[in-house]
Scaffold this motif. Structure first.
Motif, PDB file in Angstrom:
ATOM      1  N   ILE A   1       0.841  -1.209   0.000  1.00 18.25           N
ATOM      2  CA  ILE A   1       0.000   0.000   0.000  1.00 18.25           C
ATOM      3  C   ILE A   1       0.869   1.250   0.000  1.00 18.25           C
ATOM      4  N   MET A   2       1.990   1.201   0.694  1.00 16.93           N
ATOM      5  CA  MET A   2       2.897   2.350   0.705  1.00 16.93           C
ATOM      6  C   MET A   2       3.438   2.629  -0.688  1.00 16.93           C
ATOM      7  N   VAL A   3       3.735   1.570  -1.445  1.00 18.65           N
ATOM      8  CA  VAL A   3       4.221   1.750  -2.825  1.00 18.65           C
ATOM      9  C   VAL A   3       3.144   2.427  -3.671  1.00 18.65           C
ATOM     10  N   ILE A   4       1.895   2.015  -3.471  1.00 19.84           N
ATOM     11  CA  ILE A   4       0.791   2.639  -4.222  1.00 19.84           C
ATOM     12  C   ILE A   4       0.673   4.117  -3.855  1.00 19.84           C
ATOM     13  N   ILE A   5       0.766   4.424  -2.564  1.00 18.64           N
ATOM     14  CA  ILE A   5       0.645   5.818  -2.103  1.00 18.64           C
ATOM     15  C   ILE A   5       1.781   6.680  -2.669  1.00 18.64           C
ATOM     16  N   ILE A   6       2.995   6.160  -2.626  1.00 13.75           N
ATOM     17  CA  ILE A   6       4.132   6.938  -3.127  1.00 13.75           C
ATOM     18  C   ILE A   6       3.994   7.173  -4.632  1.00 13.75           C
ATOM     19  N   SER A   7       3.512   6.171  -5.344  1.00  9.75           N
ATOM     20  CA  SER A   7       3.301   6.351  -6.790  1.00  9.75           C
ATOM     21  C   SER A   7       2.254   7.425  -7.046  1.00  9.75           C
ATOM     22  N   ALA A   8       1.155   7.397  -6.271  1.00 11.88           N
ATOM     23  CA  ALA A   8       0.106   8.409  -6.435  1.00 11.88           C
ATOM     24  C   ALA A   8       0.634   9.809  -6.098  1.00 11.88           C
ATOM     25  N   VAL A   9       1.455   9.887  -5.056  1.00 14.77           N
ATOM     26  CA  VAL A   9       2.026  11.188  -4.673  1.00 14.77           C
ATOM     27  C   VAL A   9       2.952  11.715  -5.768  1.00 14.77           C
ATOM     28  N   ALA A  10       3.773  10.822  -6.331  1.00 14.70           N
ATOM     29  CA  ALA A  10       4.703  11.248  -7.386  1.00 14.70           C
ATOM     30  C   ALA A  10       3.939  11.769  -8.597  1.00 14.70           C
ATOM     31  N   ILE A  11       2.895  11.038  -8.998  1.00 17.49           N
ATOM     32  CA  ILE A  11       2.105  11.469 -10.166  1.00 17.49           C
ATOM     33  C   ILE A  11       1.407  12.799  -9.868  1.00 17.49           C
ATOM     34  N   SER A  12       0.857  12.927  -8.652  1.00 16.76           N
ATOM     35  CA  SER A  12       0.127  14.142  -8.289  1.00 16.76           C
ATOM     36  C   SER A  12       1.049  15.362  -8.267  1.00 16.76           C
ATOM     37  N   THR A  13       2.307  15.162  -7.847  1.00 13.79           N
ATOM     38  CA  THR A  13       3.238  16.294  -7.791  1.00 13.79           C
ATOM     39  C   THR A  13       3.474  16.880  -9.175  1.00 13.79           C
ATOM     40  N   PHE A  14       3.474  16.014 -10.188  1.00 11.78           N
ATOM     41  CA  PHE A  14       3.808  16.485 -11.530  1.00 11.78           C
ATOM     42  C   PHE A  14       2.648  17.190 -12.223  1.00 11.78           C
ATOM     43  N   VAL A  15       1.456  17.216 -11.631  1.00  8.98           N
ATOM     44  CA  VAL A  15       0.350  17.939 -12.279  1.00  8.98           C
ATOM     45  C   VAL A  15       0.435  19.437 -11.993  1.00  8.98           C
ATOM     46  N   ILE A  16       1.288  19.850 -11.058  1.00  9.57           N
ATOM     47  CA  ILE A  16       1.457  21.283 -10.789  1.00  9.57           C
ATOM     48  C   ILE A  16       2.248  21.881 -11.951  1.00  9.57           C
ATOM     49  N   PRO A  17       1.705  22.874 -12.656  1.00 10.60           N
ATOM     50  CA  PRO A  17       2.312  23.308 -13.918  1.00 10.60           C
ATOM     51  C   PRO A  17       3.646  24.029 -13.778  1.00 10.60           C
ATOM     52  N   ILE A  18       3.864  24.717 -12.650  1.00 12.56           N
ATOM     53  CA  ILE A  18       5.067  25.539 -12.504  1.00 12.56           C
ATOM     54  C   ILE A  18       6.012  24.886 -11.502  1.00 12.56           C
ATOM     55  N   ASN A  19       7.257  24.715 -11.895  1.00 11.27           N
ATOM     56  CA  ASN A  19       8.217  23.969 -11.083  1.00 11.27           C
ATOM     57  C   ASN A  19       8.471  24.592  -9.721  1.00 11.27           C
ATOM     58  N   GLU A  20       8.515  25.945  -9.661  1.00  9.39           N
ATOM     59  CA  GLU A  20       8.815  26.580  -8.372  1.00  9.39           C
ATOM     60  C   GLU A  20       7.800  26.169  -7.310  1.00  9.39           C
ATOM     61  N   MET A  21       6.514  26.137  -7.679  1.00 13.61           N
ATOM     62  CA  MET A  21       5.492  25.737  -6.719  1.00 13.61           C
ATOM     63  C   MET A  21       5.594  24.248  -6.409  1.00 13.61           C
ATOM     64  N   SER A  22       5.971  23.455  -7.390  1.00 15.22           N
ATOM     65  CA  SER A  22       6.138  22.024  -7.165  1.00 15.22           C
ATOM     66  C   SER A  22       7.221  21.763  -6.117  1.00 15.22           C
ATOM     67  N   PHE A  23       8.324  22.512  -6.207  1.00 20.11           N
ATOM     68  CA  PHE A  23       9.399  22.351  -5.220  1.00 20.11           C
ATOM     69  C   PHE A  23       8.914  22.748  -3.821  1.00 20.11           C
ATOM     70  N   ALA A  24       8.168  23.862  -3.742  1.00 23.02           N
ATOM     71  CA  ALA A  24       7.672  24.318  -2.442  1.00 23.02           C
ATOM     72  C   ALA A  24       6.727  23.288  -1.821  1.00 23.02           C
ATOM     73  N   VAL A  25       5.870  22.701  -2.656  1.00 19.01           N
ATOM     74  CA  VAL A  25       4.915  21.707  -2.155  1.00 19.01           C
ATOM     75  C   VAL A  25       5.640  20.480  -1.613  1.00 19.01           C
ATOM     76  N   ARG A  26       6.740  20.109  -2.249  1.00 19.68           N
ATOM     77  CA  ARG A  26       7.503  18.939  -1.785  1.00 19.68           C
ATOM     78  C   ARG A  26       8.058  19.177  -0.382  1.00 19.68           C
ATOM     79  N   VAL A  27       8.453  20.422  -0.109  1.00 19.37           N
ATOM     80  CA  VAL A  27       8.963  20.741   1.236  1.00 19.37           C
ATOM     81  C   VAL A  27       7.823  20.750   2.253  1.00 19.37           C
ATOM     82  N   VAL A  28       6.687  21.355   1.876  1.00 16.36           N
ATOM     83  CA  VAL A  28       5.534  21.412   2.781  1.00 16.36           C
ATOM     84  C   VAL A  28       5.077  20.008   3.167  1.00 16.36           C
ATOM     85  N   ARG A  29       5.144  19.102   2.217  1.00 17.99           N
ATOM     86  CA  ARG A  29       4.741  17.711   2.474  1.00 17.99           C
ATOM     87  C   ARG A  29       5.563  17.107   3.618  1.00 17.99           C
TER      88      ARG A  29
END
Length: 450
Positions: free
Chosen positions: A369-397
């Motif tokens: 289940i953890m593998v499924i969650i990490i895969s979903a998180v990775a895919i979800s991160t890439f839907v953010i169109p602008i990289n700067e916000m994507s980096f910030a979200v990764r830290v907030v997580r």
């Protein structure tokens, strides 16, 4: 030897540029007529110099005619003071002396004026060409798309060591004078000896050294630039960088893709909804997993709670270590995919992810289940169109994971509320950072709905 000597300014410039071997100081002489040239050979277009200056000199009847001709050239400008003149000459200008007059001709040789493909913000529809590393070409591309007399270009002299040219573009009818003054003030007070790209300048314009969320945006898309110009925003162009900076920017600007403008409203609304669902998924899902497995399993249905518990049989550590362990390797794979050549990055990260996930599950280092969650998180991160916000979200997580690991579901709620309060308290050059764009697109752009 010539019968006439070059003006003293030429010798002063020569002394400043010595001992560089690509400095040319030469006279033009014919039948008692003289002209003097001073330039840096490696940055001046030799063909233009020959066609614009040298050949006409030998074809003109008198020095007076030649001086009048030089004065009429469109690339001729006033000679600046002695502090600015070496900068102009280093950038490709030719200092000329004819009769008793001095002229400065812009004859620079540009090798980096190719228009780049869009790579940071690719779209299926819309323009596929981005900007150029040459500042004049970039301004030309913007002007070709924005045909209004109110589009203002201001060249800005920064205080860094390289004297890199910077230009500010804005629509004088739409830009807020207060915001424009703030940006000029920030550029004028830059406390950095060197910057060479839009991303680097953006870091200094964000004011705070430890800021997480950017208040300006780096873009390479001319259509996004025009869209923001119409909305009254300011564009900062840096010579040598294929990206420009857009300011001010609020949180929701980072969630908008130019692709939204090229679809019908239903499709655009659906993709925007997917984007925000992806944002919440990539921020909250790992923390929810920790909260539900370690602190509050009772909020799950019994069957689901048993499934999760069964999948973790044999995993030798708590769920938060499992999450951090998997997220750490996912971040490594993401970084590797950005650094590797395009030809191998996709294969390397896919194979690496599959092997890592399979091996970690078989070794009971993580649950399926953890593998499924990490895969979903990775895919979800890439839907953010602008990289700067994507980096910030990764830290907030990761911050939310720490809160949840300490206080469970209550910690997750408190951490998420703190995140919202932080954004609500933040501003971008006076604009509330979490300002929700209630207006429609036409109203936002100041257009008549009719």
């Amino acid at each position: 030897m010539t019968g006439k000597q070059a003006p003293p300014l030429f010798n002063e410039m020569s002394a400043k540029f010595k001992p560089s071997d690509d400095i040319i100081q030469t006279p033009l002489q014919m039948k008692g007529q003289y002209a003097f040239l001073f330039y840096v050979k490696s940055v001046v277009d030799g063909d233009k110099l020959q066609q614009t200056v040298i050949r006409p000199f030998f074809e003109m009847a008198s020095e007076e005619d030649f001086a009048s001709y030089i004065q009429s050239l469109p690339n001729q400008s006033e000679v600046p003071d002695k502090n600015q003149l070496p900068i102009k000459i280093s950038a490709g200008s030719v200092l000329m002396a004819v009769e008793d007059s001095l002229f400065l001709l812009d004859l620079r040789l540009v090798k980096n004026n190719e228009v780049q493909e869009t790579t940071m913000e690719p779209t299926i529809h819309g323009p596929q060409k981005g900007l150029s590393e040459d500042i004049e070409t970039t301004i030309n591309l913007i002007r070709q798309r924005y045909h209004k007399a109110t589009l203002t270009v201001e060249n800005f002299a920064t205080s860094d060591v390289t004297n890199i040219p910077v230009a500010i573009l804005y629509d004088s009818d739409r830009a807020d004078p207060k915001i424009l003054a703030k940006i000029k003030d920030q550029l004028g007070n830059l406390n950095t000896p060197l910057f060479q790209s839009g991303g680097e300048l953006q870091h200094f314009l964000n004011r705070s050294r430890f800021t997480l969320f950017p208040t300006t945006m780096v873009t390479e898309r001319p259509d996004r630039i025009v869209y923001n110009l119409v909305a009254g925003k300011i564009i900062i162009v840096i010579d040598g960088s294929p990206n420009v900076i857009v300011a001010p920017i609020v949180f929701f600007d980072f969630m908008a893709s130019m692709e939204d403008n090229y679809h019908v409203s239903v499709i655009s609304g659906f993709t925007i909804m997917l984007r925000y669902l992806g944002l919440f998924t990539c921020i909250l899902l790992p923390s929810l997993y920790i909260a539900m497995t370690s602190y509050n399993p009772e909020i799950l249905r019994i069957e689901l709670a048993l499934t999760v518990a069964g999948s973790r049989i044999g995993v030798p550590y708590p769920s938060f270590i499992e999450v951090i362990f998997m997220l750490f390797f996912m971040e490594l794979l993401t970084e590797a995919s950005m650094r590797l050549p395009k030809a191998v990055s996709g294969t390397a990260t896919t194979v690496g992810g599959l092997i890592l996930g399979t091996a970690a599950t078989e070794a009971a280092l993580t649950s399926t289940i953890m593998v499924i969650i990490i895969s979903a998180v990775a895919i979800s991160t890439f839907v953010i169109p602008i990289n700067e916000m994507s980096f910030a979200v990764r830290v907030v997580r990761f911050l939310l994971i720490i809160y949840t690991s300490l206080f469970g579901l209550v910690g997750l709620l408190l951490g998420f509320m703190g995140f919202i309060m932080f954004l609500a308290n933040k501003d971008s050059l006076g604009e509330p950072y979490l300002r929700i764009p209630w207006k429609g697109k036409n109203a936002e752009l100041g257009m008549d709905n009719k």
